[in-house]
Design an enzyme around this catalytic site. Structure first.
Site, PDB file in Angstrom:
ATOM      1  CE  LYS A 203       2.565   6.723  50.259  1.00  0.00           C
ATOM      2  NZ  LYS A 203       3.544   5.641  50.493  1.00  0.00           N
TER       3      LYS A 203
ATOM      4  N   GLY B 162      -8.339   2.747  52.852  1.00  0.00           N
ATOM      5  CA  GLY B 162      -9.266   3.143  51.786  1.00  0.00           C
ATOM      6  C   GLY B 162     -10.403   4.001  52.324  1.00  0.00           C
TER       7      GLY B 162
ATOM      8  CD  GLU C  33      -9.624  -1.888  42.113  1.00  0.00           C
ATOM      9  OE1 GLU C  33     -10.019  -2.934  42.658  1.00  0.00           O
ATOM     10  OE2 GLU C  33     -10.177  -1.374  41.128  1.00  0.00           O
TER      11      GLU C  33
ATOM     12  CB  CYS D  56      -6.322  -7.700  46.876  1.00  0.00           C
ATOM     13  SG  CYS D  56      -5.842  -7.612  45.149  1.00  0.00           S
TER      14      CYS D  56
ATOM     15  CD  GLU E 228      -6.964  -8.482  52.647  1.00  0.00           C
ATOM     16  OE1 GLU E 228      -6.770  -7.397  53.226  1.00  0.00           O
ATOM     17  OE2 GLU E 228      -7.039  -8.605  51.421  1.00  0.00           O
TER      18      GLU E 228
END
Ligand code: NDP
Length: 501
Positions: free
Chosen positions: A188, A246, A263, A297, A395
């Site tokens: 996906k 995640g 990841e 990332c 982030e």
């Protein structure tokens, strides 16, 4: 201000309609249609099927059958390898079409995406080589009566979930290794950039991948993500995306104890000592922070500069930032494209505003650029950042560089490690003691020394701490998609339990 390239209307645009790939057939979904508006051009470019759990169930069932009874897991490594090599050739032959979709849907500079496609071809070829070398172990050292053989077997059905920022590259860091091991998959892509992954589906069929081995469903994570990560017929989940999702993925997978590979995000520092080559560093700092509009990332979003060179380093970086070309993703000259969605644009600019309110300064850029269409942001340098500020810890995922300072190596390592993430880091110094001193103590999956964001298919990639779990790429990447099985074989007459007493 940076150099601006105003987007031109997309020549000859025809909105592309996509179906999903389930059990070797292109098929509609049950959840309606999703329209993708190009972030750099403000027009609809693609329409996708919105999958429901019904569609996801069909895709998982097809992958399960293809694994349990189909030819793919039973082929020789050489046969799988040859198929993966054909896929690599087809990707190379269709690179321009694939690149167009990633550029337009994700707002990425087309020249950059062409480079990513080249990298993806290399990864498929590397995985093809590993397919022939996957093997277990044997133990002939257990005495005359025992031979031990440890088999490596494909783990089974893998759910692969990918984000929008490197659509084709990230699916290529997962799928070829899963296939090399003999797994089947349900993939996906992000609902924002599904085009190149669906085009890959066409190439997989052309290369001869049997029906049901790779199923590609589109739609939102909210609609199908929890089923893909919790279904009892799925054996492993390979996820790239935000740390929040995640964690949710891991929770969902825990109910059936699936293997999980994650990841996730990063807040990657570059530590710069007084003896560093500032000219080379400044170029790497601009590249590290503004490449892919910082939606990366691996972005080098935190500079930790030795106090004695901070002023000069910031001046050099600002000078180079003024030369960065921001704008039309489809223009060959563009270096920084569009921000993925208006909502994400607001999130990035709010981060900058909050940093200012907390006492940081803006050394360059700072806000949006009006280029007539789409949403763009100026490369931005936030100076005077302290380790406690949100902009130093969270982030941002936009073209925003935070600058901190240090006096001693110990302090630099402490600042670098004092965040929840640990994906990558950079260190700049002419002295080996500084490079290795930082390189061995910083808690990150990759440490670059006197360079930044270089990569190779042979080198493992992944994060410490909340940046992830497991490693992609490298020679062990195929093994991630396997289970080991011990065959304990007895030779000759077996002494019984009673006789032993
Ligand atoms: P998200 O975590 O929002 O989404 C990633 C993928 O997960 C998308 O396909 C998304 O679908 C899907 N998803 C959303 N909700 C669920 C759910 N409940 N269950 C399962 N899947 C779900 O990340 P973004 O797409 O916004 O990507 C940006 C993030 O990814 C950044 O934080 C970045 O750091 C990280 N990233 C990490 C990389 C790494 O290798 N470490 C590489 C690239 C990005 P949809 O969006 O279609 O709803």
């Amino acid at each position: 201000m940076s150099i601006q390239i105003r987007p031109a209307a997309i020549a000859g645009l025809k909105v592309r309609e996509f179906e999903m790939l389930i059990d070797g057939r292109w098929t509609g979904g049950q959840g309606g249609i999703i329209e993708r508006v190009a972030p750099g051009h403000g027009v609809t470019v693609s329409r996708y099927q919105a999958a429901t759990e019904l569609d996801a169930n069909r895709a998982i069932a097809a992958a399960r059958t293809a694994f349990d009874t189909g030819p793919w897991p039973r082929m020789t490594g050489a046969e799988r390898s040859n198929t993966l090599l054909r896929v690599a050739d087809l990707i190379a032959a269709n690179a321009e079409e694939l690149a167009w979709f990633d550029a337009v849907e994700a707002g990425k500079p087309i020249a950059q995406v062409r480079g990513e496609l080249g990298g993806a071809v290399d990864i498929w070829r590397y995985a093809a080589a590993l397919a022939r070398d996957l093997h277990g172990e044997s133990y002939n050292t257990l005495g005359d009566g025992t031979l031990g053989v440890v088999l490596r077997e494909a783990i089974g059905v893998v759910s692969i979930i990918t984000p929008w920022n490197f659509p084709f590259l990230i699916v290529s860091q997962k799928l070829p290794f899963a296939l090399a091991a003999g797994c089947t998959a349900v993939v996906k892509p992000s609902e924002l950039s599904s085009g190149s992954t669906l085009l890959l589906g066409r190439l997989l069929i052309e290369a001869g991948i049997p029906a049901g081995v790779v199923n590609i469903i589109t739609g939102t994570g909210a609609a199908v993500g929890s089923l893909m990560t919790s279904h009892r017929d799925v054996d492993m989940v390979s996820f790239t995306g935000s740390t929040g999702v995640g964690k949710l993925t891991m929770r969902n997978a825990s109910e059936t104890l699936k293997k999980v590979s994650l990841e996730l995000g990063g807040k990657n520092p570059q530590i710069v000592f007084a003896d560093a080559n500032l000219e080379e560093f400044a170029d790497a700092a601009v590249f590290g922070a503004f490449f892919n509009a910082g939606e990366c990332c691996n972005a080098g979003s935190r500079l930790i500069l030795h106090r004695s060179i901070a002023e000069e380093a910031i001046a050099r970086i600002a000078t180079l930032s003024a030369k960065v070309r921001v704008g039309d993703p489809l223009n060959d000259e563009t270096q920084v494209g569009a921000i993925i969605t208006p909502m994400h644009f607001d999130k990035v600019t709010n981060h900058v505003a909050a940093a200012e309110a907390a006492g940081a300064g803006i050394a360059f850029g700072g806000g949006g650029l009006d280029l007539g269409m789409g949403q763009f942001m100026a490369p931005t340098i936030v100076s005077g950042v302290t380790p406690d500020m949100a902009i130093a810890r969270e982030e941002v995922f936009g073209p925003v560089l935070s600058v901190l300072t240090f006096d001693t190596l110990d302090e630099a390592v402490h600042i670098a490690n004092d965040v929840d993430y640990g994906l990558s880091a950079g260190v700049w110094s002419a002295a080996m003691d500084n490079c290795l001193g930082v390189g061995r103590r910083v808690r990150a999956g990759t440490v670059w020394m006197n360079t930044f964001m270089d990569g190779a298919s042979e080198l493992p990639f992944g994060g410490y701490k909340q940046s992830g779990l497991g490693r992609e790429l490298g020679r062990h990447a195929v093994e991630d998609y396997t289970e080991t099985k011990t065959l304990n074989m007895h030779i000759g007459a077996r002494s019984t339990w009673w006789v032993q007493r």
